[in-house]
Design an enzyme around this catalytic site. Structure first.
Site, PDB file in Angstrom:
ATOM      1  N   LYS A 179     116.083   2.215  63.204  1.00  0.00           N
ATOM      2  CA  LYS A 179     116.026   1.552  64.280  1.00  0.00           C
ATOM      3  C   LYS A 179     117.407   0.335  63.434  1.00  0.00           C
ATOM      4  O   LYS A 179     117.840  -0.212  64.782  1.00  0.00           O
ATOM      5  CB  LYS A 179     114.611   1.367  64.998  1.00  0.00           C
ATOM      6  CG  LYS A 179     114.089   2.148  65.516  1.00  0.00           C
ATOM      7  CD  LYS A 179     113.082   1.338  65.495  1.00  0.00           C
ATOM      8  CE  LYS A 179     111.833   2.506  66.325  1.00  0.00           C
ATOM      9  NZ  LYS A 179     110.040   2.103  66.298  1.00  0.00           N
TER      10      LYS A 179
ATOM     11  N   ASP B 226     122.396  -0.451  57.969  1.00  0.00           N
ATOM     12  CA  ASP B 226     121.729  -1.952  57.719  1.00  0.00           C
ATOM     13  C   ASP B 226     121.563  -1.874  56.091  1.00  0.00           C
ATOM     14  O   ASP B 226     122.330  -3.399  55.486  1.00  0.00           O
ATOM     15  CB  ASP B 226     120.165  -2.387  58.851  1.00  0.00           C
ATOM     16  CG  ASP B 226     119.213  -0.948  57.667  1.00  0.00           C
ATOM     17  OD1 ASP B 226     119.485   0.176  57.613  1.00  0.00           O
ATOM     18  OD2 ASP B 226     118.010  -1.232  58.921  1.00  0.00           O
TER      19      ASP B 226
ATOM     20  N   ASP C  59     119.543   0.813  49.875  1.00  0.00           N
ATOM     21  CA  ASP C  59     118.036   0.295  48.991  1.00  0.00           C
ATOM     22  C   ASP C  59     118.077   2.040  47.677  1.00  0.00           C
ATOM     23  O   ASP C  59     118.782   1.651  46.945  1.00  0.00           O
ATOM     24  CB  ASP C  59     116.838   0.505  49.702  1.00  0.00           C
ATOM     25  CG  ASP C  59     116.333  -0.488  48.497  1.00  0.00           C
ATOM     26  OD1 ASP C  59     116.329  -0.731  47.500  1.00  0.00           O
ATOM     27  OD2 ASP C  59     114.993  -0.960  48.718  1.00  0.00           O
TER      28      ASP C  59
ATOM     29  N   VAL D 259     113.289  -8.090  52.456  1.00  0.00           N
ATOM     30  CA  VAL D 259     114.359  -8.758  53.786  1.00  0.00           C
ATOM     31  C   VAL D 259     114.357  -8.174  54.888  1.00  0.00           C
ATOM     32  O   VAL D 259     113.263  -7.084  54.795  1.00  0.00           O
ATOM     33  CB  VAL D 259     116.148  -8.415  53.448  1.00  0.00           C
ATOM     34  CG1 VAL D 259     116.543  -9.742  52.192  1.00  0.00           C
ATOM     35  CG2 VAL D 259     117.075  -7.454  52.991  1.00  0.00           C
TER      36      VAL D 259
END
Length: 179
Positions: free
Chosen positions: A43, A100, A103, A153
């Site tokens: 999402k 987004d 990582d 974050v």
């Protein structure tokens, strides 16, 4: 109310706007004649992908996958799950995954491998944030907005237990919230 849980703002609204603009110019230059499928990984991709595709000046198709390796925690697990798959064929198509954050690399490794197995002509990644210190799988996205340190974050789509996605900036979550 949400700001009280944020240790510091890492990427403010203006910086986000500038990054989205820069990335859209780069991608428009590279993909203008390719009619790619821009695939959002739900999402977290929603705010970035929405802002990003509005600035692309060429024809695209949009698709979504719901893929996770976090499962509510603060670190990626070894278990990558595909909850929702694409509902369109990718064979002989250029794919641009809108992320987004990159990582650990585990989720992208699984998704890229799957799309290539299905016959995608090319698979590249455009990401708002890149956290190279978090990598456990060697990978460098083609289009990187901002590289950030290895901190947890939230905001601008990023969450902790489905919260904080609606912050208009990216901030470091106070460790007292998740420890």
């Amino acid at each position: 109310m949400l700001e009280k849980d944020i240790e510091k703002v890492l990427v403010n609204q203006q910086e986000i706007y500038d990054v989205v603009e820069r990335l859209s110019v780069e991608v428009t230059k590279d993909y203008a004649d390719k009619y790619p499928i821009v695939v959002g990984l739900l999402k977290g991709c929603m705010p970035f992908m929405s802002d990003f595709i509005k600035r692309l000046d060429f024809h695209i198709e949009v698709g979504f996958m719901d893929v996770s390796s976090y499962h509510g925690g603060t670190e990626s697990t070894m278990d990558v799950k595909i909850e929702k798959d694409l509902d369109m064929p990718v064979k002989e198509r250029h794919i641009l995954i809108a992320e987004d954050i990159v990582d650990s690399g585990r989720t992208l490794q699984a998704v890229i491998g799957l799309l290539k197995t299905r016959g995608a002509k090319s698979v590249e990644v455009v990401t708002m944030l890149d956290k190279p210190e978090g990598r456990v799988i060697p990978y460098k996205p083609r289009y990187i907005g901002i590289s950030i340190p290895k901190v947890f974050v939230v905001g601008y789509g990023l969450d902790y237990q489905e919260r904080y996605r609606n912050l208009p900036y990216v901030g470091v979550l106070k460790p007292t919230i998740y420890s």
